[in-house]
Enzyme design. Structure first.
Site, PDB file in Angstrom:
ATOM      1  N   GLY A  45      -3.883  -4.297  -1.576  1.00 55.84           N
ATOM      2  CA  GLY A  45      -5.111  -3.817  -0.947  1.00 55.84           C
ATOM      3  C   GLY A  45      -6.303  -3.863  -1.881  1.00 55.84           C
ATOM      4  N   CYS A  46      -6.086  -3.476  -3.127  1.00 60.41           N
ATOM      5  CA  CYS A  46      -7.179  -3.449  -4.106  1.00 60.41           C
ATOM      6  C   CYS A  46      -7.636  -4.865  -4.455  1.00 60.41           C
ATOM      7  CB  CYS A  46      -6.747  -2.688  -5.359  1.00 60.41           C
ATOM      8  SG  CYS A  46      -6.323  -0.963  -4.998  1.00 60.41           S
TER       9      CYS A  46
END
EC number: 1.11.1.24
Length: 155
Positions: A45-46
């Site tokens: 996600g990051c």
């Protein structure tokens, strides 16, 4: 501590970036700053969120925004993350958790029923005078840049 909201003065900060240089809120005086807090370098996600800011970086600059990411990872971790994904902006090191606490994004999280403390993915848009204009708590990783641009196109 009272919850941060749009209209509040952004908490001041001074932190090292991935190159060991000190970066402060004052460095962005006169510019709009996208200050995004993310949990961990090189996680799916990051990485998606950071690469979205990378892919739209020139467009954001053209519209008067600067982009800065913050996580509690080390300088070495930020260096690897920046190099691997060719990120053109500062990633700030917050190993002592001062920024995540000042910006009130450190808190209890829940993953598969397991509770733990961590960084809540949050984006702050700070105006040219150091005032918080927007706080995005429901960040869409693949659309992180567009979420911000939409806030300004509807004005």
């Amino acid at each position: 501590m009272e919850e941060l909201k749009a209209g509040d003065k952004a908490p001041d900060f001074k932190a090292k970036n991935q190159a060991g240089e000190t970066v402060s809120l004052a460095d962005f005086s006169g510019k709009k700053l996208i200050l995004y807090f993310y949990p961990k370098d090189n996680t799916p996600g990051c990485t998606t969120e950071s690469c979205n800011f990378r892919d739209n970086y020139q467009s954001l600059l053209h519209k008067g925004f600067e982009v800065v990411g913050v996580s509690i990872d080390s300088e070495a971790s930020h260096q690897r993350f920046t190099k691997k994904h060719d990120l053109p902006f500062n990633l700030l090191v917050d190993e002592d958790k001062k920024m995540v606490q000042d910006y009130q994004v450190w808190g209890e999280k829940n993953l598969y029923g397991m509770k733990y403390m961590g960084t809540k993915r949050t984006t702050f848009v700070i105006n040219e005078s150091g005032i918080i204009e927007h706080i995005i708590t429901k960040v869409k990783n693949k659309e992180a840049s567009q979420q911000i641009l939409d806030l300004y196109e509807s004005v």
